[in-house]
Design an enzyme around this catalytic site. Structure first.
Site, PDB file in Angstrom:
ATOM      1  N   CYS A  54      46.589  34.738  47.521  1.00 40.27           N
ATOM      2  CA  CYS A  54      46.306  35.141  48.899  1.00 40.27           C
ATOM      3  C   CYS A  54      44.949  35.858  48.922  1.00 40.27           C
ATOM      4  O   CYS A  54      44.541  36.460  47.937  1.00 40.27           O
ATOM      5  CB  CYS A  54      47.405  36.071  49.410  1.00 40.27           C
ATOM      6  SG  CYS A  54      47.137  36.616  51.119  1.00 40.27           S
TER       7      CYS A  54
ATOM      8  N   ASP B  74      44.235  38.496  50.419  1.00 41.14           N
ATOM      9  CA  ASP B  74      44.445  39.943  50.546  1.00 41.14           C
ATOM     10  C   ASP B  74      43.632  40.733  49.512  1.00 41.14           C
ATOM     11  O   ASP B  74      43.636  40.407  48.324  1.00 41.14           O
ATOM     12  CB  ASP B  74      45.954  40.235  50.376  1.00 41.14           C
ATOM     13  CG  ASP B  74      46.319  41.647  50.798  1.00 41.14           C
ATOM     14  OD1 ASP B  74      45.777  42.604  50.212  1.00 41.14           O
ATOM     15  OD2 ASP B  74      47.137  41.791  51.714  1.00 41.14           O
TER      16      ASP B  74
ATOM     17  N   ARG C 223      44.106  43.478  48.170  1.00 46.40           N
ATOM     18  CA  ARG C 223      44.837  44.331  47.224  1.00 46.40           C
ATOM     19  C   ARG C 223      45.445  43.575  46.051  1.00 46.40           C
ATOM     20  O   ARG C 223      46.118  44.182  45.224  1.00 46.40           O
ATOM     21  CB  ARG C 223      45.975  45.051  47.977  1.00 46.40           C
ATOM     22  CG  ARG C 223      45.467  45.966  49.069  1.00 46.40           C
ATOM     23  CD  ARG C 223      46.589  46.341  50.016  1.00 46.40           C
ATOM     24  NE  ARG C 223      47.045  45.177  50.783  1.00 46.40           N
ATOM     25  CZ  ARG C 223      48.042  45.228  51.680  1.00 46.40           C
ATOM     26  NH1 ARG C 223      48.676  46.347  51.894  1.00 46.40           N
ATOM     27  NH2 ARG C 223      48.381  44.142  52.340  1.00 46.40           N
TER      28      ARG C 223
ATOM     29  N   HIS D 144      52.344  37.507  47.207  1.00 48.73           N
ATOM     30  CA  HIS D 144      52.549  38.961  47.072  1.00 48.73           C
ATOM     31  C   HIS D 144      53.452  39.473  48.183  1.00 48.73           C
ATOM     32  O   HIS D 144      53.387  38.993  49.325  1.00 48.73           O
ATOM     33  CB  HIS D 144      51.202  39.708  47.088  1.00 48.73           C
ATOM     34  CG  HIS D 144      50.501  39.655  48.405  1.00 48.73           C
ATOM     35  ND1 HIS D 144      50.519  40.705  49.300  1.00 48.73           N
ATOM     36  CD2 HIS D 144      49.785  38.678  49.005  1.00 48.73           C
ATOM     37  CE1 HIS D 144      49.834  40.371  50.384  1.00 48.73           C
ATOM     38  NE2 HIS D 144      49.376  39.141  50.229  1.00 48.73           N
TER      39      HIS D 144
ATOM     40  N   CYS E  73      53.007  40.445  52.472  1.00 51.91           N
ATOM     41  CA  CYS E  73      51.858  39.599  52.858  1.00 51.91           C
ATOM     42  C   CYS E  73      51.696  39.551  54.386  1.00 51.91           C
ATOM     43  O   CYS E  73      52.628  39.206  55.119  1.00 51.91           O
ATOM     44  CB  CYS E  73      52.070  38.195  52.310  1.00 51.91           C
ATOM     45  SG  CYS E  73      50.720  37.063  52.701  1.00 51.91           S
TER      46      CYS E  73
END
Ligand code: CO
Length: 193
Positions: A39, A41, A43, A95, A98
Site C-alpha cells: 500500500c 501508506d 507508515r 496493512h 488501511c
C-alpha cells in the site's frame, strides 16, 4: 524538505566509509529476491519494516495493494519482475488500519478514487456474510484487509503473466502478508504466524 538531502549525504558518507565498493556494486545491476506489492501508506515502508537491503525487493505500491487486471502499470512491473528479474517470490503486503480499505467500506463518495476502490468493493461483496459477523468497524476493516490481501493473491494467479510463467516451469511462491503498525509485526496469512 532540505533536511532529507542532508540526511542523504550523511547516509551515503556512512555507507561509503564502511564499504567503499557498496555503491559501485549496486550500480552493476539488480537481482532482487522478490516482487512486493504494498500500500502507498507512508507508515508501512516495506524495506524498512522487513530489514531489506537495497536491491532485495522489487517494489510496486498503490492504494490498498490492489491487483487490477486493467492496471498496465502493475502488470508491467510484474512481467518485468518475473520474466527479466526472475523473481521466485511475490509478496502482497497489506496493512491493518488501511485507509483505502476503510474508504471502500464506507458509503460516502470519494470522487475519482471510488473507481479504484471498486476493486475492493468486489471483495466486500464476495465476503458480505463473513464481514457482517465482525463486531465493530475496526474489526471489519482489519478482516477486510486480510481478505483483500488473499483476494489480490488470487488476482495475481489469474493474470496472463503469472499463468504463462507457471506454464513454462517457473517456480513462484505467493505470500499473503499483513503489517500491523500497532506492534511493528508482519503476519503471514498463509500460516506460520
Ligand atoms: Co493502506
Amino acid at each position: 524538505m532540505d533536511q532529507f538531502l542532508v540526511k542523504n549525504k550523511e547516509w551515503s558518507k556512512k555507507l561509503n566509509a564502511s564499504n567503499p565498493a557498496y555503491f559501485q556494486q549496486l550500480a552493476e545491476g539488480q537481482s532482487p529476491k522478490a516482487l512486493l506489492l504494498g500500500c502507498s501508506d507512508s507508515r508501512v515502508s516495506p524495506s524498512q519494516v522487513l530489514g531489506a537491503e537495497l536491491g532485495e525487493f522489487f517494489i510496486h505500491r498503490n492504494i490498498a495493494n490492489v491487483v487490477s487486471h486493467a492496471d498496465m502499470n502493475f502488470l508491467s512491473v510484474m512481467q518485468f519482475a518475473i520474466e527479466v528479474l526472475k523473481v521466485e517470490h511475490i509478496i502482497v503486503y497489506g496493512h491493518y488500519g488501511c485507509g483505502g480499505i476503510k474508504a471502500a467500506l464506507s458509503n460516502e463518495a470519494h470522487g475519482l478514487i471510488d473507481n479504484w476502490l471498486a476493486n475492493i468493493r468486489d471483495v466486500i461483496n464476495r465476503n458480505k456474510e463473513e464481514l457482517s459477523t465482525c463486531e465493530g468497524i475496526g474489526c471489519q476493516v482489519n478482516r477486510l484487509v486480510e481478505l483483500n490481501v488473499l483476494a489480490q493473491i488470487e488476482n495475481i494467479k489469474q493474470t496472463s503473466v503469472y499463468k504463462e510463467a507457471i506454464k513454462s516451469g517457473c517456480k513462484i511462491t505467493l505470500h499473503p502478508w499483513v503489517f500491523d503498525f500497532s506492534t511493528g509485526l508482519v503476519h503471514d496469512l498463509a500460516g506460520g504466524d
